[in-house]
Design an enzyme around this catalytic site. Sequence first.
Site, PDB file in Angstrom:
ATOM      1  CB  SER A  91      -0.919   0.016   1.227  1.00 45.72           C
ATOM      2  OG  SER A  91      -1.472   1.299   1.435  1.00 45.72           O
ATOM      3  CB  CYS A 253      -5.409   4.845  -3.956  1.00 46.70           C
ATOM      4  SG  CYS A 253      -5.160   3.068  -3.916  1.00 46.70           S
TER       5      CYS A 253
END
Length: 338
Positions: A91, A253
């Site tokens: 991530s 993101c």
Amino acid sequence: MRWTRTLQTVDVHCAGEIGRVITGGVLNIPGDTMSAKLTYINEVDDSLRRWLCSEPRAAANHSFVLIPPACHPDADFGMIVLQSDQAHAMSGSNSMCAVTAILETGMMPMTEPQTVVTLDTAAGLVKATAECKDGKVTGVSLDMPPSYVALSQGVVDTEEWGSVVYDICYGGVFYALVDVEQIGVSIAPENARQLAEIGTTLRDFIAETLNIAHPEIPEVNGLAYVMFRSRDEDGAMRHCTTLKPARTDRSPCGTGTNSTVAVLYSIGEIEVGETIVTRSIIGSEFRAKLMGTTQIGPFAGCQVNITGQCWIHGISQIGLDPTDPFPSGFTLSDTWGG
């Protein structure tokens, strides 16, 4: 007070997305590589993730970041992301949270104006360059795992939205990228619940048709998320990643941005050396630069650098009372959806 387990976390947000970095209380996870550790959590013993990522110890928008000892000799720390559905290989926002916590709490010496921290992830080594001033991390730039487009212009037929076109991309995990205009909803804060529910539903529809794995890291497999996209008037890419059980990413993101660059490169809308801005549902931003290209098995890949900033907002201790009636936690549809 009598606890049978105690953890310490440094609570950080990256462009609005919460990453609670576990800095003490977790012994090493079994496995000789980060991908083996990831597999152990997801397939052998998922109790730590379930305990942490459910109520009453967490909310639907919390991720926890494990930073175990690195397996790779060139890395400073390992990293695995625990979320409400499973453990994930990579991530971008949580990598930035981890680096910020590591440096601002003194787990690794901070050197101004820049400190390099290398993370060992199941998706490969991630070099993070932190901009540092007066003891504060003012920005983190990540050399992301190479991204690529696995399937362009796939189609899934749905009763509610008709035929929905998507791109399957790898940016550290696998995404289905969907132009949001197809579902008749804009990426805006007031639409977050609707987007989350549609996105997680579409994710399940699309996942039924796919059997996908990274050609060089088979442990990284399966469709993780649907990310909706649109383009703002200033040219920035507006992103909304949807995560199980049903919520939206508050940040632009990082792994999704990595995937977007791969798509734009594949259709000739970005060249090596160029930079794009990605913008979240709440207006926070990342900058992504296409640094070069590479080959990932049969796929043309992109080497992307992504920059964002994080802020520490708390330090917590989490414990387990042996008489707690909810040792594995619970979720309710009023806030978690589904």
